[in-house]
Design a protein around this motif. Sequence first.
Motif, PDB file in Angstrom:
ATOM      1  N   LYS A 158       0.677   5.208   6.549  1.00 31.78           N
ATOM      2  CA  LYS A 158      -0.700   4.985   7.027  1.00 31.78           C
ATOM      3  C   LYS A 158      -0.969   5.893   8.225  1.00 31.78           C
ATOM      4  N   ILE A 159       0.002   5.987   9.122  1.00 31.94           N
ATOM      5  CA  ILE A 159      -0.187   6.821  10.321  1.00 31.94           C
ATOM      6  C   ILE A 159      -0.193   8.302   9.946  1.00 31.94           C
ATOM      7  N   THR A 160       0.719   8.712   9.072  1.00 33.32           N
ATOM      8  CA  THR A 160       0.744  10.143   8.733  1.00 33.32           C
ATOM      9  C   THR A 160      -0.485  10.545   7.904  1.00 33.32           C
ATOM     10  N   GLN A 161      -1.080   9.583   7.162  1.00 32.35           N
ATOM     11  CA  GLN A 161      -2.352   9.907   6.490  1.00 32.35           C
ATOM     12  C   GLN A 161      -3.422  10.201   7.551  1.00 32.35           C
ATOM     13  N   GLY A 217       0.808  -1.227   0.000  1.00 31.79           N
ATOM     14  CA  GLY A 217       0.000   0.000   0.000  1.00 31.79           C
ATOM     15  C   GLY A 217       0.834   1.267   0.000  1.00 31.79           C
ATOM     16  N   LEU A 218       2.074   1.179  -0.490  1.00 31.96           N
ATOM     17  CA  LEU A 218       2.955   2.345  -0.556  1.00 31.96           C
ATOM     18  C   LEU A 218       3.078   2.784  -2.023  1.00 31.96           C
ATOM     19  N   ASP A 219       3.160   4.078  -2.241  1.00 31.54           N
ATOM     20  CA  ASP A 219       3.275   4.630  -3.598  1.00 31.54           C
ATOM     21  C   ASP A 219       4.551   4.087  -4.270  1.00 31.54           C
ATOM     22  N   PRO A 220       4.427   3.330  -5.368  1.00 30.53           N
ATOM     23  CA  PRO A 220       5.633   2.772  -5.996  1.00 30.53           C
ATOM     24  C   PRO A 220       6.571   3.838  -6.548  1.00 30.53           C
ATOM     25  N   ALA A 221       6.036   4.959  -7.018  1.00 30.34           N
ATOM     26  CA  ALA A 221       6.913   6.027  -7.526  1.00 30.34           C
ATOM     27  C   ALA A 221       7.746   6.609  -6.381  1.00 30.34           C
ATOM     28  N   PHE A 222       7.106   6.820  -5.223  1.00 32.05           N
ATOM     29  CA  PHE A 222       7.854   7.304  -4.057  1.00 32.05           C
ATOM     30  C   PHE A 222       8.920   6.284  -3.657  1.00 32.05           C
ATOM     31  N   THR A 223       8.565   5.007  -3.709  1.00 31.20           N
ATOM     32  CA  THR A 223       9.496   3.940  -3.316  1.00 31.20           C
ATOM     33  C   THR A 223      10.729   3.941  -4.211  1.00 31.20           C
ATOM     34  N   GLU A 224      10.500   4.150  -5.507  1.00 36.00           N
ATOM     35  CA  GLU A 224      11.636   4.205  -6.429  1.00 36.00           C
ATOM     36  C   GLU A 224      12.526   5.412  -6.108  1.00 36.00           C
ATOM     37  N   THR A 225      11.920   6.554  -5.828  1.00 33.91           N
ATOM     38  CA  THR A 225      12.702   7.738  -5.465  1.00 33.91           C
ATOM     39  C   THR A 225      13.473   7.498  -4.168  1.00 33.91           C
ATOM     40  N   PHE A 226      12.821   6.807  -3.228  1.00 33.96           N
ATOM     41  CA  PHE A 226      13.458   6.467  -1.951  1.00 33.96           C
ATOM     42  C   PHE A 226      14.693   5.585  -2.187  1.00 33.96           C
ATOM     43  N   LEU A 227      14.532   4.538  -3.003  1.00 32.55           N
ATOM     44  CA  LEU A 227      15.676   3.657  -3.280  1.00 32.55           C
ATOM     45  C   LEU A 227      16.804   4.437  -3.964  1.00 32.55           C
ATOM     46  N   ARG A 228      16.447   5.290  -4.895  1.00 32.97           N
ATOM     47  CA  ARG A 228      17.443   6.109  -5.600  1.00 32.97           C
ATOM     48  C   ARG A 228      18.223   6.975  -4.600  1.00 32.97           C
ATOM     49  N   PHE A 229      17.482   7.533  -3.640  1.00 31.39           N
ATOM     50  CA  PHE A 229      18.083   8.379  -2.598  1.00 31.39           C
ATOM     51  C   PHE A 229      19.120   7.588  -1.792  1.00 31.39           C
ATOM     52  N   ILE A 230      18.763   6.357  -1.419  1.00 29.19           N
ATOM     53  CA  ILE A 230      19.677   5.509  -0.633  1.00 29.19           C
ATOM     54  C   ILE A 230      20.864   5.067  -1.495  1.00 29.19           C
ATOM     55  N   VAL A 231      20.563   4.619  -2.719  1.00 27.04           N
ATOM     56  CA  VAL A 231      21.621   4.075  -3.580  1.00 27.04           C
ATOM     57  C   VAL A 231      22.626   5.173  -3.950  1.00 27.04           C
ATOM     58  N   ASP A 232      22.156   6.396  -4.151  1.00 28.42           N
ATOM     59  CA  ASP A 232      23.090   7.494  -4.446  1.00 28.42           C
ATOM     60  C   ASP A 232      24.097   7.670  -3.312  1.00 28.42           C
ATOM     61  N   GLU A 233      23.612   7.550  -2.080  1.00 30.42           N
ATOM     62  CA  GLU A 233      24.509   7.669  -0.916  1.00 30.42           C
ATOM     63  C   GLU A 233      25.488   6.488  -0.889  1.00 30.42           C
TER      64      GLU A 233
END
Lengths: 103, 103
Positions: free
Chosen positions: B36-39, A73-89
């Motif tokens: 879910k919590i922040t929503q 139930g998490l936004d897949p586009a946000f998840t991809e941006t999140f992974l990119r953020f971690i992988v860049d580091e």
Amino acid sequence: MTPSEPVLPDEQLASYRASIDNIDAALVHLLAERFKITQAVGHHKAAIGLPPSDPAREQDQIARLRSLAVEAGLDPAFTETFLRFIVDEVIRHHQLIAEQPSP
Amino acid sequence: MTPSEPVLPDEQLASYRASIDNIDAALVHLLAERFKITQAVGHHKAAIGLPPSDPAREQDQIARLRSLAVEAGLDPAFTETFLRFIVDEVIRHHQLIAEQPSP
């Protein structure tokens, strides 16, 4: 609310925030563990001469995490941006390791 | 390695990546729960007329997570950037909720 009523602390908001704080502590500890592993990967890659980044591996990670995100139930586009953020580091760390002079 | 030796799969790298994949799955599920919590916080704030962002709360979160990061061996500056990344997405959600017409 009439002016004579005291302003009560917002217990509902406080309860939500306590849960967010618990989750954030878990996230920090998981990230610490993840960077311990990627530091080891960086030393391993430097030792055997692999480049810091691996685009094919990153594509696999993105596809897998987008799929997990949808299930959770998490936004897949946000998840991809999140992974990119971690992988860049991570890649930044790997580059620092690769640039260190050999002992 | 001589030219006649077969190229073995890199079992060490594969093992590191399996651990990273496990941690990433945990991160995705924790983030799903956090949103879910922040929503719920967003709906609560919209209902009682609180603004989407709360700079004092964010300062408290940053200070706490930087301290946890140091204990866990994680870069506190990265941790602050990470929290900012998450909170920016949360505020974007809260703004969307606040802009929805009341039923």
